[in-house]
Design an enzyme around this catalytic site. Structure first.
Site, PDB file in Angstrom:
ATOM      1  N   GLU B  47       0.817  -1.214   0.000  1.00 49.45           N
ATOM      2  CA  GLU B  47       0.000   0.000   0.000  1.00 49.45           C
ATOM      3  C   GLU B  47       0.852   1.265   0.000  1.00 49.45           C
ATOM      4  O   GLU B  47       0.468   2.281  -0.563  1.00 49.45           O
ATOM      5  CB  GLU B  47      -0.947   0.016   1.203  1.00 49.45           C
ATOM      6  CG  GLU B  47      -2.102  -0.968   1.103  1.00 49.45           C
ATOM      7  CD  GLU B  47      -1.783  -2.331   1.698  1.00 49.45           C
ATOM      8  OE1 GLU B  47      -0.578  -2.605   1.950  1.00 49.45           O
ATOM      9  OE2 GLU B  47      -2.709  -3.124   1.892  1.00 49.45           O
ATOM     10  N   PHE B 109     -12.317  -7.373  13.180  1.00 48.86           N
ATOM     11  CA  PHE B 109     -11.167  -7.824  12.414  1.00 48.86           C
ATOM     12  C   PHE B 109     -10.747  -6.735  11.421  1.00 48.86           C
ATOM     13  O   PHE B 109     -11.573  -6.192  10.700  1.00 48.86           O
ATOM     14  CB  PHE B 109     -11.505  -9.116  11.670  1.00 48.86           C
ATOM     15  CG  PHE B 109     -10.411  -9.578  10.748  1.00 48.86           C
ATOM     16  CD1 PHE B 109      -9.184  -9.998  11.260  1.00 48.86           C
ATOM     17  CD2 PHE B 109     -10.587  -9.575   9.372  1.00 48.86           C
ATOM     18  CE1 PHE B 109      -8.172 -10.407  10.420  1.00 48.86           C
ATOM     19  CE2 PHE B 109      -9.571  -9.987   8.526  1.00 48.86           C
ATOM     20  CZ  PHE B 109      -8.359 -10.403   9.041  1.00 48.86           C
ATOM     21  N   GLN B 110      -9.490  -6.420  11.391  1.00 51.99           N
ATOM     22  CA  GLN B 110      -8.905  -5.384  10.530  1.00 51.99           C
ATOM     23  C   GLN B 110      -9.564  -4.018  10.739  1.00 51.99           C
ATOM     24  O   GLN B 110      -9.688  -3.227   9.809  1.00 51.99           O
ATOM     25  CB  GLN B 110      -8.959  -5.790   9.050  1.00 51.99           C
ATOM     26  CG  GLN B 110      -8.039  -6.977   8.748  1.00 51.99           C
ATOM     27  CD  GLN B 110      -7.813  -7.197   7.265  1.00 51.99           C
ATOM     28  OE1 GLN B 110      -8.697  -6.955   6.455  1.00 51.99           O
ATOM     29  NE2 GLN B 110      -6.629  -7.685   6.905  1.00 51.99           N
ATOM     30  N   LYS B 159     -17.693  -0.787   4.781  1.00 52.07           N
ATOM     31  CA  LYS B 159     -18.117  -1.791   3.807  1.00 52.07           C
ATOM     32  C   LYS B 159     -19.616  -1.732   3.544  1.00 52.07           C
ATOM     33  O   LYS B 159     -20.051  -1.834   2.395  1.00 52.07           O
ATOM     34  CB  LYS B 159     -17.735  -3.176   4.336  1.00 52.07           C
ATOM     35  CG  LYS B 159     -17.826  -4.269   3.287  1.00 52.07           C
ATOM     36  CD  LYS B 159     -17.240  -5.574   3.802  1.00 52.07           C
ATOM     37  CE  LYS B 159     -17.306  -6.655   2.739  1.00 52.07           C
ATOM     38  NZ  LYS B 159     -16.782  -7.936   3.220  1.00 52.07           N
ATOM     39  N   MET B 481      23.793   9.157   4.214  1.00 52.53           N
ATOM     40  CA  MET B 481      23.575  10.419   4.906  1.00 52.53           C
ATOM     41  C   MET B 481      23.798  10.252   6.417  1.00 52.53           C
ATOM     42  O   MET B 481      24.391  11.102   7.073  1.00 52.53           O
ATOM     43  CB  MET B 481      22.165  10.931   4.621  1.00 52.53           C
ATOM     44  CG  MET B 481      21.917  12.345   5.076  1.00 52.53           C
ATOM     45  SD  MET B 481      23.064  13.521   4.349  1.00 52.53           S
ATOM     46  CE  MET B 481      22.144  14.108   2.948  1.00 52.53           C
TER      47      MET B 481
END
Lengths: 182, 612
Positions: B47, B109-110, B159, B481
């Site tokens: 993502e 969930f999630q 959803k 760096m």
């Protein structure tokens, strides 16, 4: 130009208390958005009150902030950037009506202390809203100085519990906080 | 029509042509609606890649980039990309799936509080609670993202809202949205424009700092007009690269911590600083008290909160840079304000300074010096005549600063870099977005090995879609760096900067079916770049560069004129291997056991046992 600059510099360092009135869209999460902004940018909120307004889709927040002019300028600008903020106004530069409500439960085991507290309450135009054998609860409304004075006065009796709402305020006169952002 | 279809319809209404994303449970209705749509969906491998690609798309095109991810971990994976876009005012719309509304708050969930998660890193965000909010919300989201000071907008899409039936005739997509609390200022205040013009006409040592806002506002020709009208030298910020052609006689290069000497000196010694679309970050100003301390400052920015935030400003002008610069130029011309070459001496001084510190680029050293690659790249771009049709993206770290310092950019939106947030891993996926936005441009992703490995999985994306991005890997097996800072500021105590010898990047690329070359000889640079650019296929060029190479810099919080040389020393950090870790741990354990068995083991012996 030069003189304005130096004047500004002097002002910058003094810390003032400011009352910022914010008209916001009454959306879920808007309080978090405002509070989050203060946390993230490191501004301190002395008190914040939130409540409904004349319009059901608007809420008014009254935020008391301590800081110098530079911080206050940033607070106002950053608040203005939020999409859900309709209008921001620094009320301390205007004349405004300020009120705070305080409920205070005072230890009062005997008649003499009770009557004394009632007397004080009357002087401060407060109300006795609850009474028991051991205590009485006073409701007092006013600006913060008045409430501080009352709290100091009854401190010796023993304050069992206290709840203050924080300041809420409106501008004096016909002026209202409504116009769209500039 | 289902809510998800309405979302697609609303995206199409905004003329979205491509979405970068990654599906998941809470987005299944959305992806089902996508099945019947003409929208192109690019499936990234993570993502974060989708968010950076949408960002790269937005930066290259000026249009709104769109990325989608599912709820929970999908949303958290978007966070870095969205925050990157926020820091650089890049317009993207990020859509996350969410658990059904009735489950919100149940730790389903999630499930994650995406609204709260994105709140501090977006310009605005919405959580939809019913399908009828879809048309107006998406219209508002795009409007907010691209107007005023652009920025990311996040929409949380439960959803069940995606599945809810919606009558689009009853709740049509509005032609115009009214946001009562959102009215960005465009026109500059005429009084301030007059005042600024008068300052400009009188200045003897003026300098312009052009920031990313000039690129965003498409104000490059106006900037050129102003600069040439009064011969005002121009330096840019990192985000402002491309706003002024860097081969122009008035161009001074980048200002700030890794700025050029002429730019830093010009700002420090100026009597008038015209800052356009820049926010005076700490990387630009260094020590705030000595920053442009002799100068009057004109600050042009569309975001009023940026004015006076970091530096004192004498002439604040809030509004669109293009309109304001146009107004200033026409005011100067109309009033025939002539400064009679008052700044001629100043220009001559800066020109001589510029001449005295032209960087050496033509190294023939092995391992390759990064300057040599940058030179080769510029040569090839010139030779192929693709200056107007090429986009460079950089990652973060030394590769970024070398490019910012040595690479001459000529056109806006042709140099994309994560400036504000400094996100390692940005360079490569943002190049994918840029290539999709400008398919007829050559897109070159400059990256270090560290940043590349942070999103190396996107090799799968460019391989599968055959997206011809050319990756130029500045490969020194070191977090350059950090290593440079440790050398300078922490007494050469190099800690956790060595990447060892792995991987073989050529083999990794080949594993994805991507052409790759490892280049160790500086004479091969041009030839390989040409081959990669002309192949019209994804290509990885792995340049083995000199790990000791570093860039001069101003220490953080230091004065801009105090540019210090780097310590160039070969990285020498020893990396411990697992066998050694195991040995130490087992030894610790056995010592513990011995402790319990025999009390007589003394403190000192114990210590010795653990140290080794």
């Amino acid at each position: 130009m030069e003189s304005i600059k130096s004047e500004k510099k002097e002002k910058n360092n003094e810390t003032h208390t400011h009352i910022i009135s914010v008209l916001v869209l009454n959306n879920p999460g808007v309080l978090q958005r405002i509070a989050g902004l203060f946390t993230r940018r490191g501004y301190n909120i002395s008190s914040i009150t939130v409540g409904s307004t004349e319009s059901p889709n608007l809420a008014r927040m009254t935020i008391v902030v301590k800081g110098n002019d530079k911080i206050l300028e940033q607070v106002v600008k950053q608040l203005n950037k939020l999409i859900e903020v309709i209008k921001v106004s620094d009320l301390s530069v205007n004349k405004c009506v300020k009120r705070e409500l305080c409920l205070i439960k005072i230890h009062a085991p005997n008649e003499s202390s009770k009557s004394q507290i009632i007397q004080y309450t009357n002087v401060f135009r407060g109300k006795i809203v609850d009474l028991s054998q051991e205590s009485l609860t006073v409701e007092i409304t006013g600006n913060s100085d008045k409430i501080n004075a009352f709290v100091d006065l009854v401190r010796n009796f023993g304050i069992k519990e206290m709840a203050r709402t924080g300041l809420t305020a409106l501008m004096r006169g016909p002026k209202i906080l409504k116009s769209k952002k500039s | 029509m289902k809510g998800a279809e309405a979302v697609i319809k609303a995206l199409e209404y905004e003329k979205v042509d491509v979405i970068f994303g990654y599906p998941g449970g809470a987005l299944l209705p959305f992806y089902d609606a996508l099945y019947d749509s003409d929208l192109i969906h690019i499936l990234t491998r993570h993502e974060q890649g989708a968010a950076h690609a949408a960002d790269g798309y937005a930066r290259a095109s000026g249009k709104v980039g769109v990325c989608v991810a599912t709820s929970g971990p999908g949303a958290t994976n978007l966070v870095t990309g969205v925050a990157t876009a926020h820091a650089d005012s890049s317009p993207i719309v990020a859509i996350t799936g969410q658990v059904p509304t009735k489950l919100i708050g149940n730790d389903a969930f999630q499930e994650i509080d995406a609204l709260g998660l994105f709140m501090p890193i977006v310009k605005h965000n919405f959580q939809l609670r019913s399908a009828k909010e879809i048309p107006e919300t998406i219209r508002s989201a795009f409007n907010i993202a691209k107007t005023g000071r652009p920025g990311p907008v996040h929409i949380d899409l439960p959803k069940d809202v995606q599945e809810e039936e919606l009558d689009l005739d009853k709740y049509p997509i509005p032609a115009k949205v009214e946001l009562p609390g959102y009215k960005p200022t465009k026109m500059g205040h005429p009084k301030q424009i007059k005042l600024a013009s008068s300052h400009i006409s009188k200045a003897e040592r003026p300098v312009i700092i052009a920031g990313g806002g000039v690129n965003i506002a498409n104000a490059t020709s106006e900037l050129m007009q102003l600069a040439e009208l009064y011969s005002i030298p121009v330096c840019t910020t990192l985000m402002g690269k491309g706003s002024f052609p860097e081969d122009h006689p008035l161009a001074l290069g980048m200002v700030g911590m890794h700025g050029t000497k002429p730019a830093n000196y010009a700002v420090s010694e100026s009597d008038l600083l015209i800052a356009i679309g820049c926010r005076f970050s700490d990387r630009i100003t260094g020590d705030i008290n000595s920053f442009a301390s002799h100068a009057k400052i004109i600050h042009i920015d569309i975001d009023p909160a940026e004015i006076g935030k970091n530096v004192r400003v004498d002439v604040p002008i809030v509004g669109d840079a293009k309109l304001i610069l146009n107004n200033i130029v026409s005011h100067l011309i109309k009033m025939n304000m002539n400064n009679n070459n008052a700044n001629r001496e100043w220009i001559e001084y800066l020109q001589s300074l510029k001449k005295s510190c032209t960087p050496k680029m033509d190294y023939s050293d092995v391992p390759i010096k990064p300057q040599r690659i940058v030179k080769g790249l510029m040569n090839v771009i010139r030779e192929l005549n693709i200056e107007k049709r090429s986009i460079i993206t950089t990652d973060v770290g030394q590769n970024q600063m070398w490019m910012a310092h040595y690479f001459k950019t000529h056109f806006p939106r042709s140099f994309l870099s994560s400036g504000g947030l400094g996100t390692m891993g940005f360079g490569f996926p943002s190049a994918i977005g840029a290539k999709i936005a400008k398919p007829d441009f050559k897109v070159i992703s400059i990256t270090g090995d560290g940043g590349f490995m942070m999103n190396i999985q996107e090799l799968g994306t460019i391989a599968d879609y055959n997206i011809p991005v050319v990756i130029c890997l500045f490969d020194n097996r070191t977090l350059g760096m950090v290593y440079q800072w440790q050398n300078i500021f922490y007494g050469k105590r190099q800690c956790s900067v060595n990447f060892g010898e792995t991987p073989d990047f050529v083999k990794v690329a080949e594993g994805y079916g991507i052409n790759a070359l490892r280049i160790t000889n500086p004479e091969e640079i041009e030839e390989c770049l040409k081959e990669a650019l002309l192949s019209d296929k994804p290509y990885l060029l792995d340049f083995a560069i000199d790990p000791s190479e570093a860039l001069s810099m101003v220490p953080p919080g230091g004065k801009l004129k105090n540019i210090i040389d780097p310590i160039t020393e070969h990285p020498n950090e020893k990396v411990i291997c697992f066998d050694e870790i195991k040995r130490r741990f087992l030894e610790k354990d056995s010592n513990k056991n011995e402790d319990t068995l025999s009390e007589e083991l003394s403190e000192s012996e114990k210590d010795e046992g653990i140290k080794v």
